[in-house]
Structure formats: C-alpha cells, structure tokens
Scaffold this active site. Structure first.
Site, PDB file in Angstrom:
ATOM      1  N   SER A   8       0.866  -1.183   0.000  1.00 11.94           N
ATOM      2  CA  SER A   8       0.000   0.000   0.000  1.00 11.94           C
ATOM      3  C   SER A   8       0.899   1.229   0.000  1.00 11.94           C
ATOM      4  O   SER A   8       1.804   1.342   0.823  1.00 11.94           O
ATOM      5  CB  SER A   8      -0.871   0.007   1.253  1.00 11.94           C
ATOM      6  OG  SER A   8      -1.364   1.322   1.470  1.00 11.94           O
ATOM      7  N   HIS A  33      -1.357  -1.543  -4.091  1.00 14.90           N
ATOM      8  CA  HIS A  33      -2.607  -1.347  -3.338  1.00 14.90           C
ATOM      9  C   HIS A  33      -2.815   0.146  -3.093  1.00 14.90           C
ATOM     10  O   HIS A  33      -1.952   0.827  -2.531  1.00 14.90           O
ATOM     11  CB  HIS A  33      -2.510  -2.114  -2.020  1.00 14.90           C
ATOM     12  CG  HIS A  33      -3.756  -2.117  -1.201  1.00 14.90           C
ATOM     13  ND1 HIS A  33      -4.789  -3.006  -1.411  1.00 14.90           N
ATOM     14  CD2 HIS A  33      -4.153  -1.336  -0.166  1.00 14.90           C
ATOM     15  CE1 HIS A  33      -5.755  -2.787  -0.534  1.00 14.90           C
ATOM     16  NE2 HIS A  33      -5.392  -1.763   0.235  1.00 14.90           N
ATOM     17  N   ASP A  35      -5.177   2.977  -1.398  1.00 17.28           N
ATOM     18  CA  ASP A  35      -6.195   3.204  -0.368  1.00 17.28           C
ATOM     19  C   ASP A  35      -6.869   4.551  -0.568  1.00 17.28           C
ATOM     20  O   ASP A  35      -6.283   5.598  -0.305  1.00 17.28           O
ATOM     21  CB  ASP A  35      -5.545   3.143   1.019  1.00 17.28           C
ATOM     22  CG  ASP A  35      -5.163   1.725   1.395  1.00 17.28           C
ATOM     23  OD1 ASP A  35      -6.057   0.854   1.375  1.00 17.28           O
ATOM     24  OD2 ASP A  35      -3.975   1.487   1.686  1.00 17.28           O
ATOM     25  N   MET A  37      -9.604   7.115   0.597  1.00 16.01           N
ATOM     26  CA  MET A  37     -10.375   7.443   1.809  1.00 16.01           C
ATOM     27  C   MET A  37     -11.063   8.789   1.649  1.00 16.01           C
ATOM     28  O   MET A  37     -10.443   9.749   1.195  1.00 16.01           O
ATOM     29  CB  MET A  37      -9.429   7.500   3.005  1.00 16.01           C
ATOM     30  CG  MET A  37      -8.640   6.220   3.197  1.00 16.01           C
ATOM     31  SD  MET A  37      -7.510   6.372   4.561  1.00 16.01           S
ATOM     32  CE  MET A  37      -6.802   4.717   4.587  1.00 16.01           C
ATOM     33  N   HIS A  66      -8.665   0.106  -3.355  1.00 14.93           N
ATOM     34  CA  HIS A  66      -9.467  -0.185  -2.163  1.00 14.93           C
ATOM     35  C   HIS A  66     -10.250   1.074  -1.807  1.00 14.93           C
ATOM     36  O   HIS A  66      -9.708   2.023  -1.243  1.00 14.93           O
ATOM     37  CB  HIS A  66      -8.511  -0.610  -1.037  1.00 14.93           C
ATOM     38  CG  HIS A  66      -9.176  -0.895   0.274  1.00 14.93           C
ATOM     39  ND1 HIS A  66      -8.479  -1.032   1.457  1.00 14.93           N
ATOM     40  CD2 HIS A  66     -10.487  -1.074   0.598  1.00 14.93           C
ATOM     41  CE1 HIS A  66      -9.323  -1.282   2.444  1.00 14.93           C
ATOM     42  NE2 HIS A  66     -10.540  -1.305   1.953  1.00 14.93           N
ATOM     43  N   MET A  68     -12.500   3.146   0.304  1.00 11.77           N
ATOM     44  CA  MET A  68     -13.091   3.335   1.631  1.00 11.77           C
ATOM     45  C   MET A  68     -13.900   4.621   1.564  1.00 11.77           C
ATOM     46  O   MET A  68     -13.529   5.653   2.131  1.00 11.77           O
ATOM     47  CB  MET A  68     -11.985   3.409   2.684  1.00 11.77           C
ATOM     48  CG  MET A  68     -11.396   2.047   3.018  1.00 11.77           C
ATOM     49  SD  MET A  68      -9.783   2.158   3.794  1.00 11.77           S
ATOM     50  CE  MET A  68      -8.746   2.252   2.348  1.00 11.77           C
ATOM     51  N   MET A 137     -10.425  -6.818   6.494  1.00 11.80           N
ATOM     52  CA  MET A 137      -9.675  -5.792   7.203  1.00 11.80           C
ATOM     53  C   MET A 137      -9.216  -6.394   8.527  1.00 11.80           C
ATOM     54  O   MET A 137     -10.027  -6.945   9.279  1.00 11.80           O
ATOM     55  CB  MET A 137     -10.558  -4.570   7.491  1.00 11.80           C
ATOM     56  CG  MET A 137     -10.930  -3.734   6.292  1.00 11.80           C
ATOM     57  SD  MET A 137      -9.550  -3.126   5.304  1.00 11.80           S
ATOM     58  CE  MET A 137      -8.557  -2.243   6.502  1.00 11.80           C
ATOM     59  N   GLY A 144      -2.795   3.871   8.132  1.00 11.87           N
ATOM     60  CA  GLY A 144      -1.729   2.891   8.086  1.00 11.87           C
ATOM     61  C   GLY A 144      -1.116   2.785   9.483  1.00 11.87           C
ATOM     62  O   GLY A 144      -1.395   3.612  10.362  1.00 11.87           O
ATOM     63  N   GLY A 145      -0.319   1.754   9.687  1.00 12.96           N
ATOM     64  CA  GLY A 145       0.457   1.661  10.924  1.00 12.96           C
ATOM     65  C   GLY A 145      -0.321   1.297  12.179  1.00 12.96           C
ATOM     66  O   GLY A 145       0.153   1.530  13.281  1.00 12.96           O
ATOM     67  N   ASP A 175      -5.687  -7.143   5.006  1.00  6.60           N
ATOM     68  CA  ASP A 175      -5.221  -5.753   4.947  1.00  6.60           C
ATOM     69  C   ASP A 175      -5.189  -5.095   6.326  1.00  6.60           C
ATOM     70  O   ASP A 175      -6.226  -4.899   6.948  1.00  6.60           O
ATOM     71  CB  ASP A 175      -6.179  -4.982   4.014  1.00  6.60           C
ATOM     72  CG  ASP A 175      -5.731  -3.556   3.756  1.00  6.60           C
ATOM     73  OD1 ASP A 175      -4.676  -3.155   4.256  1.00  6.60           O
ATOM     74  OD2 ASP A 175      -6.463  -2.847   3.036  1.00  6.60           O
ATOM     75  N   GLY A 197       1.832  -1.958   4.328  1.00  9.90           N
ATOM     76  CA  GLY A 197       2.133  -0.533   4.206  1.00  9.90           C
ATOM     77  C   GLY A 197       3.375  -0.164   4.976  1.00  9.90           C
ATOM     78  O   GLY A 197       4.486  -0.173   4.453  1.00  9.90           O
TER      79      GLY A 197
HETATM   80  C1  DX5 Z   1      -6.056   0.913   6.160  1.00 10.76           C
HETATM   81  C2  DX5 Z   1      -5.644   0.559   4.742  1.00 10.76           C
HETATM   82  C3  DX5 Z   1      -4.445  -0.333   4.647  1.00 10.76           C
HETATM   83  C4  DX5 Z   1      -3.233   0.196   5.315  1.00 10.76           C
HETATM   84  C5  DX5 Z   1      -2.144  -0.828   5.337  1.00 10.76           C
HETATM   85  O1  DX5 Z   1      -7.285   1.564   6.128  1.00 10.76           O
HETATM   86  O2  DX5 Z   1      -6.690  -0.093   4.051  1.00 10.76           O
HETATM   87  O3  DX5 Z   1      -4.191  -0.688   3.306  1.00 10.76           O
HETATM   88  O4  DX5 Z   1      -2.792   1.384   4.784  1.00 10.76           O
HETATM   89  O5  DX5 Z   1      -1.092  -0.274   6.051  1.00 10.76           O
HETATM   90  P1  DX5 Z   1      -0.363  -0.993   7.258  1.00 10.76           P
HETATM   91  O6  DX5 Z   1       0.299  -2.212   6.669  1.00 10.76           O
HETATM   92  O7  DX5 Z   1       0.609   0.053   7.693  1.00 10.76           O
HETATM   93  O8  DX5 Z   1      -1.386  -1.337   8.287  1.00 10.76           O
HETATM   94 ZN    ZN Z   2      -6.268  -1.045   2.008  1.00  9.89          ZN
END
Ligand code: DX5
Ligand code: ZN
Length: 219
Positions: A8, A33, A35, A37, A66, A68, A137, A144-145, A175, A197
């Site tokens: 990601s 990937h 994301d 949002m 993805h 969201m 999820m 992330g993180g 994910d 990520g």
């Molecule tokens: C969270 C995202 C993930 C995320 C993954 O809402 O869908 O794709 O960024 O990042 P890590 O691996 O840092 O959790």
């Molecule tokens: Zn994602």
C-alpha cells in the site's frame, strides 16, 4: 493459488512517487494497493483518481483500488477509467451490494468486497460467487500503521473455508497491521494476497523488506 504481495502506497513519499514505484517493482511487488479514503466512511482523506491515473502511466503492475468511501457506486467508473484493475468496495457502504458488484464486473475489471473487522462473514453468503476477491480488514480502516487485531486470524481461517467450498477461484486478501510477527500466522490461516504498508515504507531498506516478505510468501 500463488500468494501475492500488494504494497500500500499510503505511507510512501508522495513527492517522489515514481521512485517509490520503482522500489516496489524492484523488490518484487505483485500489485500496487491504493487506499482511497473520503473522510466520511473513514476519518481520514487520502488521494483520488488523478493520482491513480499518474501511477498507471508509470507502472505495468496491476492496480488494486481499495475504496473506503460512502456511496462507492458513484465513483466506480472514475476509478476504472483512471486505471484500476481491481475495484474493492466495502460491504458496509452499500445499500445494494449485488447491484454494485454487477456494475463493477460489467466494467470488465475484477471485483473485491471488503469487510470491517466487526462485520460477520455471513453477509457475503449470497454474493461470494460473483466476486474475485474477499478482503478482510485486520485493522479498522482509515490509517496505516495500526495494530493487527488478533481475533482476525480466526476470521481468515473461516473465510478460507467458505472460499474453498465454492466452485470458483476467489482470492482472500488481508489488509492492515501485517508485520514479521504475524505474517506466517496470516498465511497459514489462508491469506492469498497480503497488503503491507508501514512494514515496507517505515523500514530502512524497503526493497529488501519486500524481498524478505516475498520469500516468506512463496514458502
Ligand atoms: C487501512 C488501509 C491499509 C493500510 C495498510 O485503512 O486499508 O491498506 O494502509 O497499512 P499498514 O500495513 O501500515 O497497516
Ligand atoms: Zn487497504
């Protein structure tokens, strides 16, 4: 099914995305990937179709989008035209899930359905045969993180059983919060596509980290 790694780019350096893409490619990423949002479905706002269009022009790796976002049906065409090869929407955002799936499939791209950690697996019972990817999820979407939610291992195992009882190849994507402590467990439970990520972008050598993950995935 061959396991795949989908880094990601949420935590990539957006001032030099092309360079970041080369790192992902050289490391052996299978998908990118992305994301998306909207600040409504999830508290965070990331980036939109314009960035995807730019990324598409700089890589030949498939783009795993993805979404969201609330009302994903309103945005699917935009993200397909921007270059998305897989469009994944959240079950929780759709009043008419079957209709949205039909519209994604009708555009000739792969369709994924994502489930939040608290959403039970039985909500996909009557649509699972129409999708290409089930995305679980393993953190609450938005950032992330975050830390992997341990109860999700059991959910991955159960999802794999459901998928295995279908007459269709459906990939199980996982994910959120993947790290070297939980990776083997996630794989053993049945994940086919691993999203990663911060484990990549916060490491000192992202290319090497991708390589290390890939070596675990092919075992
Ligand atoms: C969270 C995202 C993930 C995320 C993954 O809402 O869908 O794709 O960024 O990042 P890590 O691996 O840092 O959790
Ligand atoms: Zn994602």
């Amino acid at each position: 099914m061959l396991r795949k790694l989908a880094p990601s780019i949420l935590d990539a350096d957006f001032t030099c995305l092309e360079k970041e893409l080369r790192v992902l490619e050289n490391g052996g990423a299978d998908l990118i990937h992305l994301d998306i949002m909207d600040g409504h479905f999830v508290p965070n706002i990331s980036f939109g179709a314009k960035i995807i269009e730019s990324i598409k022009s700089k890589t030949s790796l498939p783009l795993d989008v993805h979404l969201m976002v609330e009302n994903p049906a309103n945005h699917i065409k935009l993200f397909v035209e921007a270059g998305g090869d897989i469009i994944t929407i959240h079950y929780e955002t759709c009043k008419h899930l079957d209709r949205v799936i039909q519209s994604i499939v009708g555009m000739g791209v792969k369709c994924g359905i994502a489930l939040n950690p608290a959403t039970p697996l039985n909500v996909v019972e009557y649509i699972i045969n129409k999708i290409d990817i089930l995305l679980l999820m393993t953190v609450n979407p938005g950032f992330g993180g975050q830390e992997f939610i341990p109860e999700m291992i059991n959910k991955i195992t159960k999802a794999k059983e459901i998928i295995n009882s279908q007459n269709k190849l459906i990939a199980l994507e996982v994910d959120g919060g993947i790290n070297f402590n939980n990776l083997s467990q996630v794989i053993t439970a049945g994940a086919d596509i691993i999203v990663a990520g911060q484990i990549i972008f916060k490491s000192t050598n992202p290319e090497e980290t991708i390589n290390k993950i890939k070596n675990i995935l092919i075992k």
